[in-house]
Design a protein around this motif. Structure first.
Motif, PDB file in Angstrom:
ATOM      1  N   UNK B 292       0.809  -1.213   0.000  1.00  0.00           N
ATOM      2  CA  UNK B 292       0.000   0.000   0.000  1.00  0.00           C
ATOM      3  C   UNK B 292       0.847   1.271   0.000  1.00  0.00           C
ATOM      4  N   UNK B 293       2.081   1.183   0.493  1.00  0.00           N
ATOM      5  CA  UNK B 293       2.896   2.404   0.593  1.00  0.00           C
ATOM      6  C   UNK B 293       4.036   2.430  -0.431  1.00  0.00           C
ATOM      7  N   UNK B 294       4.802   1.329  -0.517  1.00  0.00           N
ATOM      8  CA  UNK B 294       5.982   1.353  -1.396  1.00  0.00           C
ATOM      9  C   UNK B 294       5.601   1.119  -2.849  1.00  0.00           C
ATOM     10  N   UNK B 295       4.827   0.068  -3.102  1.00  0.00           N
ATOM     11  CA  UNK B 295       4.537  -0.330  -4.481  1.00  0.00           C
ATOM     12  C   UNK B 295       3.917   0.787  -5.322  1.00  0.00           C
ATOM     13  N   UNK B 296       2.867   1.496  -4.802  1.00  0.00           N
ATOM     14  CA  UNK B 296       2.273   2.540  -5.643  1.00  0.00           C
ATOM     15  C   UNK B 296       3.270   3.632  -6.013  1.00  0.00           C
ATOM     16  N   UNK B 297       4.265   3.878  -5.157  1.00  0.00           N
ATOM     17  CA  UNK B 297       5.226   4.941  -5.438  1.00  0.00           C
ATOM     18  C   UNK B 297       6.384   4.477  -6.314  1.00  0.00           C
ATOM     19  N   UNK B 298       6.460   3.168  -6.551  1.00  0.00           N
ATOM     20  CA  UNK B 298       7.560   2.642  -7.346  1.00  0.00           C
ATOM     21  C   UNK B 298       7.084   2.159  -8.709  1.00  0.00           C
ATOM     22  N   UNK B 299       5.807   2.426  -9.055  1.00  0.00           N
ATOM     23  CA  UNK B 299       5.262   1.858 -10.292  1.00  0.00           C
ATOM     24  C   UNK B 299       5.981   2.362 -11.538  1.00  0.00           C
ATOM     25  N   UNK B 300       6.221   3.672 -11.617  1.00  0.00           N
ATOM     26  CA  UNK B 300       6.749   4.237 -12.867  1.00  0.00           C
ATOM     27  C   UNK B 300       8.095   3.625 -13.263  1.00  0.00           C
ATOM     28  N   UNK B 301       9.113   3.644 -12.388  1.00  0.00           N
ATOM     29  CA  UNK B 301      10.381   3.023 -12.791  1.00  0.00           C
ATOM     30  C   UNK B 301      10.262   1.525 -13.027  1.00  0.00           C
ATOM     31  N   UNK B 302       9.405   0.852 -12.234  1.00  0.00           N
ATOM     32  CA  UNK B 302       9.273  -0.592 -12.409  1.00  0.00           C
ATOM     33  C   UNK B 302       8.623  -0.928 -13.742  1.00  0.00           C
ATOM     34  N   UNK B 303       7.683  -0.082 -14.168  1.00  0.00           N
ATOM     35  CA  UNK B 303       6.982  -0.333 -15.429  1.00  0.00           C
ATOM     36  C   UNK B 303       7.943  -0.215 -16.607  1.00  0.00           C
ATOM     37  N   UNK B 304       8.775   0.833 -16.585  1.00  0.00           N
ATOM     38  CA  UNK B 304       9.767   0.999 -17.651  1.00  0.00           C
ATOM     39  C   UNK B 304      10.737  -0.166 -17.638  1.00  0.00           C
ATOM     40  N   UNK B 305      11.136  -0.576 -16.421  1.00  0.00           N
ATOM     41  CA  UNK B 305      12.052  -1.710 -16.304  1.00  0.00           C
ATOM     42  C   UNK B 305      11.393  -2.975 -16.832  1.00  0.00           C
TER      43      UNK B 305
END
Lengths: 332, 388
Positions: B292-305
Motif C-alpha cells: 500500500x505504501x511502497x509499491x504505488x510509489x515505485x510503479x513508474x520506474x518498475x513499469x519501464x524496467x
C-alpha cells in the motif's frame, strides 16, 4: 599515488574473491546433476564394476569438497580436466591414462585464440567507429542525422544477433558473393585469408556493439555539454568541433573508457550466438556443443573462462575509471 | 585498390559538399554562410544516399529485398501515423491527450505491440492450421503459385516434415511471446518482492540477498543460462516439455537479480520518507507497507524496467531456442524456426520469398523488441522531462 595503488589492489582482491565464489557456484550447479556421468555414459545395462572403474578414474567417488579443491587446483595450473566426450573409455578401464587430445585444455586453447582474434578484429573496427559516430551525434544533436542514428542504433540493439547475422549473410555473401558465409578457420592459415573469413562475424558483432557504445558516448558528451566551462568555451567563440574535441572529450574519457570495457564484456555473450551462426571455430561454439551433449568438464571450463573474462573486463572498467578520474583517485 | 576507391569517394563527396555550399551562398542565405564544411559534407552524403536509393528502387531489377524493405518502412510509417490520428480523435480524454504529444516511433511501437497481443491471444482462430499438424506435402515453396512448386493452401509453404509455416509463425507469437511474458512476470514477482523486502527490513537479510545477487550477476546471463540448461536437460531426461518449464524458471531466477537491484534501490529511497515512518508508527504490518505504501510509489520506474526486462528475456529465450536448448518441439517458436529454416537463405538469388522465410521469423523477434524499446524510450523521456 599511494591511495591509488591501495584502491586498485582492493578492487583486484574483490575481483579475485568474486571469481572464487563464482567457481564454487559453477561447481555446485554441475553437481546438482542427477546420477553421475559414469552411469550416463554407460547406459542402463552397465555392470557395477565398469561404472565403479570409471568413477574411480574420473575421481567421482570422492567427497564434493575434495573434488572441488582438486578441480580448482588443477584449473589454476592450466589443467581443466578430461573432456568426457573425447575420452576413450576403453583406455580408462585399462591404464587410467588419457591421450593428449582428450584434455579440455588442449581443445580449448586453439579455440580460445580464435575467439580472441574475432573479438580483436571486432574491437578494432567498432571502437573508432562508435567513438566517431558518437561524437558526431553529440555535435549534431537533434538534427536529422542524430534522429536517424538514434532509430538505427535502437533497432540494432533490440534485434537478436542472429537476425543481424543473417541479414549480413543475405547481402554480403549470398546476393553479392563478396565474403564467405562460413568461417572455416584452421591452423596455419595466412593472416589475410583468416581476416577475410573472420570479417562477416566481426561485422555482425560490430553492429551490435557499436550501437551500444555510440549511444553511451553520445550521452556522456551531452551530459558534459551542460557544464559551465563548456558554456564559457562556446562564449569565447570556439567552433563546436573544438569545444567537443578539446574541452568536452578529455573529461568524457572516463565514462567512455568505462563504456568500451563494458561493451567488450558484452561481446563475450554475443560471441556465442554469432559463432554458431557462422560455424566459427571459437570457444562459444564449443560451449554450445558441449551443452548439447552434456560434456560436464568442458561446460565447467568454458563457463569459468567466460565468467573470468567478464569479471576481468568489469574490473578493468572499474579501475580505469578510478585512475582517470581525479575525484575518485582522492576520495574524501 | 578498394582503399583507393574509398578515399576517392570521400574526396568527391567533400567536393560535392563544397560546391553545394558555394551554390547556396550565391543566394545570400545566412544558413549557407555559417555552414561548416563538415555539415555540407553530411548533406552531400545524404543526397548521394537518396539518389542511390531511388536508383536502386526503380532501376535495379534484382534488388527485391531492398524494395520490400522500403515498402515495409513506408507502410509502417503510414500505419503509425494513421494510428496516432485515430488515437487523437477516438477514446477518452486521457488517451487523446497522450496521443497528442506522441512521437511517431512510440505510436508505431504501441500499434505493433497491440497487433502482437491480438495474434498471440487469438492464434488458434487466426492460424489456418494447427502448429503441430503434419501434412502429406513437404517442402512446399512459399508464394502459393502451383507452377513453381507452391500451394494456395499453404501461403508460406511447408517445412521439411510438412507443417504449415504460416500457422507456425502465428503460433510462434503465442509460444515465444507468451513464455517470455510469463518469465518476465515471474522474474518481477521474485526480484520485486525480494528487493522490497530487503529495502524495508534491511539488516542481515538485505546483506545476504545483496551478496547472493552480486555473485549471480558476475556470471554473464546467457552463459549462466546455458550452464543451468545443461543440468535441466539432464533432470528432464526424455520429458522434453518439462525442459521448457525449467527454462522459464532458470531465466526468471537469473533475471530476477537485475529486478532485485532496481527494486531495492527504488525501495530504499522510499522507505526513508516520512509517510512510511507514519505508517510504521500507526502499527501497520509488513504487507501493508510493501503493497500500500511502497509499491504505488515505485510503479513508474518498475513499469519501464518491465518493458526493458521483457526485451532481454525475450531475446535470451529466442537465443537459447536458436541454439537448440530453449523451447522444445512440437511447440512452434521463432528462434527454433530461424535455425531450422536458415539454409533457405542460400536460395536468395532464385526465390527471394523462400530466402525471406528465416528472416521473417527473426524479424518477428526483432520487430517486437524494437517496438517495446520505442515505447519505453518515449515513456522514460516523458517521465524524466528531458528536453535536450
Amino acid at each position: 599515488m599511494g591511495s591509488v595503488t591501495r584502491i586498485v589492489l582492493q578492487r583486484l582482491a574483490l575481483g579475485l574473491l568474486t571469481l572464487f565464489v563464482v567457481s564454487i557456484v559453477i561447481f555446485t550447479a554441475v553437481n546438482l546433476l542427477p546420477g553421475d556421468f559414469a552411469q550416463a555414459i554407460l547406459g542402463q545395462g552397465a555392470t557395477e564394476e565398469a561404472v565403479n572403474a570409471i568413477r574411480r578414474d574420473l575421481g567421482l567417488d570422492q567427497p564434493p569438497v575434495q573434488r572441488y579443491l582438486e578441480w580448482l587446483g588443477d584449473a589454476l595450473q592450466g589443467d581443466l580436466g578430461t573432456s568426457f566426450a573425447q575420452a576413450n573409455f576403453a583406455n580408462f578401464v585399462g591404464s587410467g591414462t588419457v591421450s593428449e587430445l582428450a584434455s579440455v585444455t588442449s581443445q580449448i586453447a586453439p579455440r580460445f585464440a580464435n575467439t580472441m582474434f574475432l573479438a580483436g578484429v571486432t574491437a578494432a573496427i567498432a571502437v573508432p567507429l562508435s567513438l566517431t559516430l558518437g561524437i558526431l551525434a553529440a555535435l549534431y544533436r537533434n538534427s536529422v542525422f542524430d534522429k536517424l542514428a538514434n532509430i538505427t542504433t535502437l533497432t540494432s540493439i533490440s534485434s537478436p544477433e542472429f537476425f543481424l547475422a543473417y541479414i549480413l549473410i543475405l547481402f554480403l555473401a549470398v546476393l553479392n558473393p563478396w565474403l564467405p558465409s562460413l568461417s572455416n578457420i584452421y591452423a596455419g592459415m595466412g593472416f589475410g585469408e583468416r581476416l577475410e573469413k573472420t570479417l562477416l562475424p566481426a561485422l555482425t558483432l560490430t553492429l551490435v556493439v557499436t550501437a551500444h557504445m555510440m549511444r553511451m558516448t553520445r550521452a556522456a558528451i551531452i551530459n558534459l555539454l551542460a557544464s559551465p566551462y563548456i558554456e564559457m568555451a562556446r562564449l569565447k567563440g570556439l567552433s563546436p568541433m573544438r569545444v567537443i574535441v578539446r574541452h568536452a572529450l578529455p573529461n568524457a574519457l572516463a565514462p567512455i573508457i568505462n563504456v568500451i570495457a563494458l561493451n567488450l564484456a558484452y561481446l563475450i555473450t554475443g560471441v556465442v550466438v554469432v559463432e554458431v551462426v557462422f560455424v566459427y571455430p571459437g570457444i562459444g561454439q564449443l560451449f554450445v556443443d558441449s551443452v548439447k551433449i552434456r560434456d560436464i568438464p568442458m561446460v565447467q571450463a568454458c563457463c569459468l573462462i567466460f565468467a573470468a573474462a567478464y569479471i576481468l573486463l568489469n574490473l578493468l572498467a572499474d579501475i580505469l575509471s578510478i585512475v582517470s578520474n581525479p575525484r575518485l583517485r582522492h576520495p574524501k | 585498390m578498394t582503399l583507393l576507391w574509398i578515399i576517392g569517394g570521400i574526396v568527391a563527396l567533400v567536393a560535392l559538399g563544397w560546391v553545394f555550399r558555394a551554390a547556396g551562398r550565391t543566394t545570400g542565405n545566412a544558413t549557407f554562410r555559417d555552414m561548416d564544411l563538415s555539415t555540407a559534407f553530411g548533406y552531400a552524403v545524404a543526397l548521394v544516399a537518396v539518389v542511390a536509393g531511388i536508383y536502386t528502387y526503380f532501376l535495379v531489377e534484382t534488388a527485391v529485398f531492398f524494395r520490400w524493405a522500403v515498402q515495409g518502412f513506408i507502410i509502417a510509417a503510414v500505419a503509425a501515423f494513421l494510428f496516432r490520428l485515430l488515437g487523437r480523435h477516438v477514446g477518452p480524454d486521457s488517451t487523446r491527450k497522450l496521443f497528442r504529444a506522441m512521437p511517431l516511433t512510440a505510436s508505431f511501437g504501441i500499434l505493433t505491440i497491440l497487433i502482437y497481443a491480438i495474434l498471440a491471444i487469438f492464434a488458434g482462430l487466426i492460424a489456418p492450421h494447427g502448429q503441430a499438424e503434419v501434412f502429406g506435402t513437404v517442402n512446399v515453396l512459399p508464394g502459393g503459385d502451383p507452377a513453381v512448386g507452391g500451394d494456395p493452401a499453404f501461403p508460406l509453404g511447408t517445412d521439411q516434415i510438412g507443417r504449415d509455416l504460416l500457422s507456425r509463425l502465428i503460433y510462434g507469437a503465442q509460444n515465444t511471446v507468451g513464455i517470455a511474458f510469463a518469465t518476465t512476470l515471474l522474474a518481477f514477482l521474485l526480484g520485486g518482492s525480494m528487493g522490497f523486502l530487503a529495502a524495508t527490513l534491511g539488516g542481515w537479510l538485505d546483506n545476504l540477498l545483496s551478496r547472493i545477487v552480486d555473485v549471480l550477476m558476475a556470471i554473464p546471463s546467457l552463459i549462466f543460462a546455458l550452464l543451468l540448461m545443461t543440468i535441466a536437460s539432464a533432470w528432464a531426461g526424455s520429458h522434453k516439455e518439462l525442459l521448457t518449464v525449467y527454462m522459464v524458471i532458470i531465466i526468471a531466477v537469473i533475471d530476477s537479480t537485475r529486478v532485485y537491484r532496481l527494486a531495492r534501490a527504488v525501495g530504499s529511497n522510499i522507505v526513508v520518507m516520512d509517510y512510511i515512518e507514519a505508517a510504521k508508527l500507526r502499527g501497520e504490518g509488513l504487507g501493508y507497507l510493501i503493497f500500500k505504501e511502497i509499491l504505488p510509489n515505485a510503479t513508474a520506474p518498475l513499469l519501464a524496467e518491465f518493458g526493458l526486462r521483457f526485451c532481454f528475456v525475450f531475446l535470451t529465450i529466442a537465443s537459447l531456442s536458436f541454439l537448440g536448448v530453449g523451447i522444445q518441439p512440437p511447440l512452434a517458436d521463432w528462434g527454433t524456426m530461424v535455425r531450422d529454416l536458415s539454409q533457405f537463405i542460400n536460395f536468395a538469388a532464385f526465390s527471394p520469398l523462400t530466402a525471406a522465410l528465416p528472416l521473417m521469423a527473426a524479424g518477428a523477434i526483432a520487430l517486437l523488441t524494437v517496438a517495446v524499446n520505442f515505447v519505453v524510450d518515449w515513456m522514460l523521456h516523458k517521465s524524466s522531462g528531458l528536453k535536450e
